[in-house]
Enzyme design. Structure first.
Site, PDB file in Angstrom:
ATOM      1  N   LYS A  93       2.099  -0.420  -5.541  1.00  0.00           N
ATOM      2  CA  LYS A  93       1.142  -0.745  -4.750  1.00  0.00           C
ATOM      3  C   LYS A  93       1.367  -2.031  -3.682  1.00  0.00           C
ATOM      4  O   LYS A  93       0.386  -3.132  -3.784  1.00  0.00           O
ATOM      5  CB  LYS A  93      -0.448  -0.829  -5.456  1.00  0.00           C
ATOM      6  N   ARG A  94       2.238  -1.938  -3.000  1.00  0.00           N
ATOM      7  CA  ARG A  94       2.811  -2.993  -2.111  1.00  0.00           C
ATOM      8  C   ARG A  94       1.968  -2.883  -0.849  1.00  0.00           C
ATOM      9  O   ARG A  94       1.477  -1.998  -0.485  1.00  0.00           O
ATOM     10  CB  ARG A  94       4.144  -3.342  -2.058  1.00  0.00           C
TER      11      ARG A  94
END
Length: 272
Positions: A93-94
């Site tokens: 979840k960058r």
């Protein structure tokens, strides 16, 4: 892994199952803590037990990053052990400005050799584009998630009278083709899956929420399947924590096999 290769694996294995490796030291069987590398031993046994029933694995990087440098070593060993025959998703979840995203991409695509990474799109196109510059690698955009707080922002109505998640889908599919971009669409809302399928008819969806969160596999499949299957249905806790005794791997295999056995006729029903 290319889209064609992924689809061929789905057809040959009669499965579109993704196993989430959200390995929590507090939840693994107690006897494994006798091992000097308990997390790695747990992952190895889960992979051995489930690999024939799934086409993908999704290690959630937070569970490994929390362990410090040792955790990075465990996730590297885990990915190497899975090998190239399965689609590997870094659930990281960058999402940051371009130069930072480029380094995140290098970390997960070049260092860890993942096939895909989950990305938060809310900083816009320049935060996502660097991930799309790597051939045969995938970006998986958070579109409509299955967590309890998803409605705080994702379903807010814009001035255009569309919910925010819909605007995210419409914009993000302009950034990447169906050969390089997927969407996270939670399994607990089949109506949203069906609606997003009308907006993105050809893209793959990563669908979490089947199992512990109560998503219905058949409903999700009918809402979201397309001519290339177009679905990777993820189950994490329901599989890896199916049992916490000595036979935990066998229990995990049984759950994974059951899901695969449900998927087979659903694929056939759609001519796949």
């Amino acid at each position: 892994m290319t889209r064609k290769q992924l689809f061929e694996k789905i057809k040959s294995k009669r499965s579109y199952l993704c196993v989430g490796l959200d390995t929590d030291p507090d939840k693994i069987p107690a006897h494994l803590h006798q091992s000097p590398d308990a997390i790695w031993e747990f992952n190895k046994q889960i992979i051995n037990a489930t690999r024939e029933y799934c086409v993908a694995y999704k290690p959630n990087t937070a569970f490994y990053e929390a362990l410090g440098p040792a955790g990075w070593g465990i996730i590297q060993k885990t990915i190497d052990y899975i090998g190239p025959d399965h689609f590997i998703i870094a659930d990281a979840k960058r999402g940051d400005i371009g130069n930072t995203s480029r380094l995140y991409a290098r970390a997960f695509f070049e260092q860890l050799s993942c096939d895909a990474i989950t990305v938060a799109p809310y900083m816009g196109e320049d935060s996502v584009k660097p991930f799309l510059e790597f051939p045969e690698k995938w970006v998986i955009i958070l579109a409509h998630t299955s967590n309890s707080g998803a409605g705080d922002f994702q379903q807010l109505e814009l001035k255009s009278n569309m919910p925010l998640y819909e605007a995210v889908v419409k914009k993000s599919i302009q950034w990447g083709s169906p050969d390089q971009l997927m969407l996270v669409v939670g399994a607990t809302a089949p109506d949203k899956v069906a609606h997003i399928r009308t907006l993105a008819p050809d893209h793959f969806f990563l669908v979490p929420g089947v199992g512990a969160q109560g998503g219905d596999l058949e409903a999700i499949t009918y809402a979201g399947i397309n001519a290339s299957c177009g679905l990777l249905v993820n189950a994490s806790r329901a599989i890896i924590y199916a049992d916490n005794g000595p036979d935990f791997a066998e229990a995990a295999a049984a759950v994974a096999e059951n899901l695969r056995n449900q998927m087979d006729p659903l694929l056939s029903n759609h001519g796949l």
